[in-house]
Design an enzyme around this catalytic site. Structure first.
Site, PDB file in Angstrom:
ATOM      1  N   GLU A   1       8.035  17.421  14.751  1.00  9.70           N
ATOM      2  CA  GLU A   1       8.615  17.146  13.441  1.00  9.70           C
ATOM      3  C   GLU A   1       7.914  18.015  12.394  1.00  9.70           C
ATOM      4  OE1 GLU A   1      10.149  13.306  10.969  1.00  9.70           O
ATOM      5  OE2 GLU A   1       8.097  13.228  11.684  1.00  9.70           O
TER       6      GLU A   1
ATOM      7  N   GLU B   1       8.711   2.238  11.541  1.00 16.31           N
ATOM      8  CA  GLU B   1       9.731   3.306  11.476  1.00 16.31           C
ATOM      9  C   GLU B   1       9.006   4.627  11.359  1.00 16.31           C
ATOM     10  OE1 GLU B   1      13.135   2.641  10.852  1.00 16.31           O
ATOM     11  OE2 GLU B   1      13.058   0.507  10.382  1.00 16.31           O
TER      12      GLU B   1
ATOM     13  N   LYS C   1       0.889  -1.169   0.000  1.00 13.34           N
ATOM     14  CA  LYS C   1       0.000   0.000   0.000  1.00 13.34           C
ATOM     15  C   LYS C   1       0.924   1.216   0.000  1.00 13.34           C
ATOM     16  CE  LYS C   1      -1.876   3.028   1.804  1.00 13.34           C
ATOM     17  NZ  LYS C   1      -1.685   4.412   1.317  1.00 13.34           N
TER      18      LYS C   1
ATOM     19  N   CYS D   1      13.180  11.551   7.273  1.00 12.02           N
ATOM     20  CA  CYS D   1      13.028  11.348   8.711  1.00 12.02           C
ATOM     21  C   CYS D   1      14.363  11.549   9.418  1.00 12.02           C
ATOM     22  CB  CYS D   1      12.412  10.006   9.035  1.00 12.02           C
ATOM     23  SG  CYS D   1      13.158   8.667   8.143  1.00 12.02           S
TER      24      CYS D   1
END
Ligand SMILES: Cc1cc2nc3c(=O)[nH]c(=O)nc-3n(C[C@H](O)[C@H](O)[C@H](O)COP(=O)(O)OP(=O)(O)OC[C@H]3O[C@@H](n4cnc5c(N)ncnc54)[C@H](O)[C@@H]3O)c2cc1C
Length: 1020
Positions: free
Chosen positions: A905, A774, A693, A808
């Site tokens: 973030e 993650e 996906k 990231c």
């Protein structure tokens, strides 16, 4: 005089020769068919004579009566000590307090303290009590070393010393110290410094009395003023992807120097730097000299490095070019000063080694090229930059062989390197030029360290001659006889990463440009789910637009619904019944095939990433390379772990790994191919069946990847491609009771939802779900008070703004020690202001768009918030014609540790800078985060580096380099806390996430009889 007037005869090898007679010097064999032996014996004869003249004296850098000589002696005794000592020399000039100097001496020299000169020893021992003494001793040492190799701190001071050189009959080429410019401001300043240097020298030179031996050659007059330039100092944004863009700017900048040099009758030489800059340097040289105003100006030259395997071809090309243009120009032949760097870079990037690997090969090439240059002396102003008596003797002998007078060429030496050789040549009547560096020690540190390394190199002539005292017989050996074949490229590690594309190769740039053009013709196609080996229609379709040009349609992607997801799970379940038992070797072969297909379509896939996700050339190329790495690496790991046997008499234990079942792969858009591919092939090679996906924003790249898996031969049903909205189809798949595991990479928000969803065990679910998760990061980098800012600034810029900060691993909190804050911030702002914002497919672009309008809005909101949480230090300009989702790189200073922009973030090009009063505080600030993904430190204190290694809380810690760009196998990637479950993609343990271990124990004893078993194949 026209250059062609100088050509006298053309011999069979196409070389231009001169029949001039030699007036003085050693006796010359006149036979034009001189045998190789005759030449060799002539070289020996000349070499011995030179040795006779120099042996009376040692260069200062090897003379134990001088500080540099002492340090050289100490460092040559012990390689480890040498490294420590040179590192200490590197950092000392930036240290501001006596206390810092004292602690660095202790940290670096530690056990080696007994071996260092008395003043350092005393300084180190007393440093705790009397730090000023350590400071005094260290600075004295550094000053002395600098004085050995650096002519002067400023052009004004340099003038006096250059006049001294001239009085001794030495010519000079002045060189400005400093190599790294991190911003355009610094580059323009450098240009001005060069202009000032030419002006200062030309002004004083008008009053210099003529020194005929250094101002005349058999080809005309030789300028009094000679300046050497490095192109890397003149433009901070040289990009190998975009040589044309770089050339345009450099041509303009160097042209102004050349105009000035010509007006003043000065010689301008282009130094040669690392191999990556060679094509650019040569092209620049040719283009500038093709301009009408320089067409007939002969006093321009460039350096050629004999250690490069390509140097012979380069020389021939230059000779052909000179003949075609009918113009005279200079070549300084040298061996090359970046040998260690070129070797390390080739190994790290898995690129072919560009330099010879044996010293004799370089020496032999030097002699060969020297001969070819001399034969073309009518065209080339020949200079030989070497301190090696054998190489010098060879040049002289070859010149004599073809009848060139001594003033038809010159020797050049580095200031302070080989005074006795220099003097011996002068005495014999040659034209000798000192390469005289001018500038402060700090910008000159790279130069200084290269000289120290050169002097202490095991293979160097100077050391062999003046420190190891090898005999002239040995030192004069013919290198061609010892050269032998080139060793094959060394493999340093078993697994080798897919090389990044080398953009200095024109064919690679053309392939990428071609792929970009090709993709433009393929835009607008429709992509559908791929389940059970075939495509499916959908009820809903979504248009994908280019984030850089929101009206450019990239493709139309079907949106799978729950019924299609249900079908995909069913098909995967069916396929699993057979795929689970497929042999490890067959699955490994499928991955290797997929890797081969990815390689084949490498440029095409990268081009698509530019259009769909806004990656620039380098970022897109690296993403495809990483996908290939995952296939190759996980295939190898699977072979390694597949089965283990533990055998005892009468007992056989088989440890076998079996797949978990059906997996859902939920991938992000920021590494649209690599992460999707990594998670998918890890699950497949371990025998699972998967449903991919992909992120909605990168579903087209994912469709191409599904096609590759299909072409590689993965059986129908073993994988499915199911694009669709995460909150519907993704959620449905995660909750499905037949799904055994989920591999997810993405935001913390979604990751936490998946983690908790997967924890729910449905009544008809016969297993516990496993999640490989993650998530994001709020990554910090510490800049210590002794950090090397030349290295740190480019690393910060790249880590914070590479791919617009949408990684990231990206740097978002820069923690700077108070004493370095001002300088670091100033240079960082200047460097950021030099970044080019533009369309990603343009090879000169560094900063492209962010992924979507939503992301753009969100990042802008953070920027607004930042204005009240810190000081807006810098925000780039986005050119008005860019209508896409562009966000300017933005830097905030004095941000409070708890500010939202320092804690949340942002996933965009926004950097917060925090101040720290001490290194301890910096570590505390770095660890003050919910995340623990990447972290970095720039420091030259061994103690602080050790502390960072120990105390920083992050899955990936980087010391003295950028914090992004982890490579498969070398930097297994992943973090913990809110960054994820602690699994390491690209690491040796990653595949265990997709496996159960089965231990099968068999009692092989029958009635007391134990067979003598050996382990079947397949084990470790
Ligand atoms: C005037 C002048 C200008 C210079 N300008 C430049 C310049 O523009 N660019 C530049 O790069 N350098 C430049 N140099 C530096 C020059 O490259 C080194 O000083 C030179 O290589 C030292 O060579 P040598 O003949 O004096 O010593 P040698 O001791 O005979 O040779 C040392 C050289 O051999 C090569 N070498 C060492 N080990 C190996 C190995 N294992 N395999 C293959 N080759 C090996 C390296 O090139 C090393 O520098 C310049 C030097 C001078 C004198």
């Amino acid at each position: 005089m026209q250059a062609h007037d100088l050509f006298v005869t053309d011999n069979s090898c196409g070389c231009t020769v001169l029949p001039a007679r030699v007036e003085r010097g050693w006796k010359v064999p006149y036979n034009s068919l001189v045998l190789m032996e005759a030449l060799e014996s002539r070289i020996q004869e000349i070499g011995r004579e030179l040795f006779g003249n120099v042996q009376k004296e040692r260069p200062r850098s090897f003379n134990p009566r001088h500080i540099t000589g002492q340090l050289m002696q100490w460092s040559m005794r012990n390689e480890a000590f040498k490294t420590q000592l040179f590192r200490l020399v590197d950092v000392l000039p930036v240290l501001q307090s006596s206390k810092d100097v004292a602690s660095h001496i202790r940290e670096y020299l530690g056990d080696g303290i007994a071996q260092v000169p008395w003043f350092l020893r005393a300084g180190a021992r007393l440093s705790a009590a009397v730090p000023w003494l350590a400071n005094f001793a260290a600075r004295k040492t550094i000053d002395q070393i600098a004085q050995q190799f650096i002519l002067a701190n400023s052009p004004e001071e340099g003038v006096r010393k250059l006049e001294n050189l001239r009085r001794r009959g030495l010519a000079f080429t002045a060189d400005l110290l400093g190599e790294t410019v991190v911003s355009e401001k610094e580059a323009l300043l450098f240009q001005q410094r060069y202009l000032d240097l030419i002006e200062t020298l030309s002004d004083v030179a008008k009053n210099w009395k003529a020194v005929s031996r250094i101002e005349t050659s058999s080809f005309g007059s030789v300028p009094k003023v000679n300046v050497s330039v490095k192109i890397s100092c003149l433009y901070s944004q040289i990009l190998t992807t975009d040589p044309e863009g770089s050339l345009e700017i450099l041509q303009d900048r160097i042209k102004s120097l050349l105009i000035f040099a010509k007006q003043n009758g000065a010689f301008l030489n282009f130094d040669m730097e690392s191999t990556a800059l060679k094509p650019l340097t040569i092209e620049l040289f040719k283009r500038l000299l093709a301009e009408p105003e320089f067409k007939d100006y002969p006093h321009v030259g460039l350096a050629l490095q004999a250690y490069l395997k390509s140097s012979e071809k380069d020389l021939h090309d230059l000779i052909d070019w000179g003949k075609e243009k009918n113009r005279r120009f200079g070549i300084r032949l040298i061996k090359g000063a970046y040998w260690d760097y070129e070797m390390a870079l080739a190994a790290q990037r898995n690129w072919p080694v560009p330099v010879f690997e044996r010293k004799e090969q370089t020496d032999a090439q030097y002699e060969k090229l020297a001969g070819q240059m001399l034969k073309n002396a009518g065209l080339i102003e020949c200079s030989f930059g070497t301190h090696n008596i054998r190489s010098i003797a060879s040049c002289i002998a070859q010149a004599q062989e073809i009848g060139l007078p001594e003033n038809a060429y010159e020797f050049q030496m580095l200031y302070g390197m080989a005074e006795p050789i220099n003097a011996a040549l002068l005495e014999t009547g040659f034209r000798v030029r000192d390469h005289s560096p001018i500038g402060e020690i700090l910008p000159g540190m790279s130069y200084l360290l290269r000289r120290l390394l050169e002097n202490s190199s095991n293979e160097g002539f100077l050391r062999a001659s003046f420190a190891d005292e090898k005999s002239p017989d040995e030192l004069l050996k013919n290198p061609a006889e010892a050269a032998g074949p080139q060793p094959g490229q060394r493999s340093l590690i078993a697994f080798q990463n897919e090389p990044q594309t080398d953009w200095t190769i024109a064919a690679n740039r053309e392939r990428m440009s071609g792929a970009v053009r090709l993709w433009r013709t393929k835009l607008g196609r429709t992509y559908e789910p791929f389940v059970g080996g075939g495509t499916m229609k959908a009820t809903e379709y979504r248009k994908h637009f280019n984030p850089a040009r929101p009206d450019e349609l990239i493709g139309v992607v079907a949106q799978a619904d729950e019924s299609q997801a249900q079908k995909a799970v069913g098909t995967a379940g069916k396929a699993f019944e057979t795929f689970r038992y497929s042999s490890v070797e067959s699955r490994v072969a499928l991955l290797e095939k997929a890797a081969a297909l990815l390689r084949l379509r490498r440029f095409e896939l990268a081009a698509l990433e530019m259009f769909e996700t806004g990656k620039n050339w380098n970022e897109a190329d690296a993403d495809v390379a990483e996908a290939i790495d995952f296939c190759v690496f996980y295939a190898r790991q699977m072979r390694r772990i597949a089965k283990t046997h533990v055998l005892l008499p009468g007992e056989s234990n088989l440890h076998e790994y079996v797949p978990r079942g059906i997996g859902v792969i939920i991938a992000p858009w920021n590494f649209p191919l690599a992460i999707l591919c990594g998670m998918t092939v890890a699950a497949l090679v371990t025998g699972n069946c998967v449903i991919m996906k992909p992120a909605e924003q990168s579903a087209i790249i994912a469709a191409e990847f599904a096609q590759i898996l299909h072409e590689a031969g993965f059986p129908p049903g073993s994988f499915a491609y199911l694009p669709g909205p995460g909150e519907k189809v993704g959620k449905y798949l995660v909750a499905h009771p037949r799904v055994n595991f989920i591999a997810f990479t993405g935001s913390k928000e979604v990751g936490l939802q998946i983690w908790s969803q997967a924890g729910i065990t449905h009544p008809n679910q016969p297993h516990l779900k496993h999640v490989v998760c993650e998530m994001g990061g709020k990554n910090a980098m510490i800049i210590d008070s002794d950090a090397d800012l030349d290295e740190a600034i480019p690393a910060i810029v790249n880590s914070a703004f590479g791919y617009q900060g949408q990684k990231c691993s990206a740097l978002s909190r820069l923690i700077v020690l108070e004493s370095n804050y001002k300088a670091a911030v100033r240079r960082l702002v200047e460097a950021t202001s030099s970044l080019q914002v533009g369309y990603p497919e343009n090879p000169g672009t560094i900063i492209g768009p962010v992924i979507s309008a939503g992301a753009q809005n969100r990042i802008f909101q953070y920027i607004e918030r930042g204005k009240s949480e810190g000081t807006l230090l810098y925000q780039s300009e986005v050119p008005a014609e860019l209508q896409g989702y562009f966000v300017p790189p933005t830097i905030f200073g004095d941000v409070r540790p708890n500010a939202r922009i320092a804690q949340e973030e942002i996933f965009g090009p926004v950097l917060s800078i925090l101040r720290a009063g001490s290194f301890d505080e910096a570590i505390i600030l770095a660890n003050h985060s919910d995340y623990a993904l990447t972290a970095g430190v720039f420091s030259r204190s061994p103690k602080h580096l050790e502390q960072a290694r120990r105390e920083l809380v992050a899955g990936n810690i980087y010391l003295n380099r950028g914090i992004t760009g982890a490579l498969v196998g070398r930097q297994p990637f992943g973090g913990w806390q809110m960054s994820g479950g602690g699994t390491k993609a690209g690491g040796r343990d990653y595949l265990y996430n997709f496996l159960y271990m089965k231990a099968v124990t068999e009692n092989t004893m029958r009635r007391g009889f134990a067979p003598n078993e050996t382990a079947p194949s397949g084990g470790e």
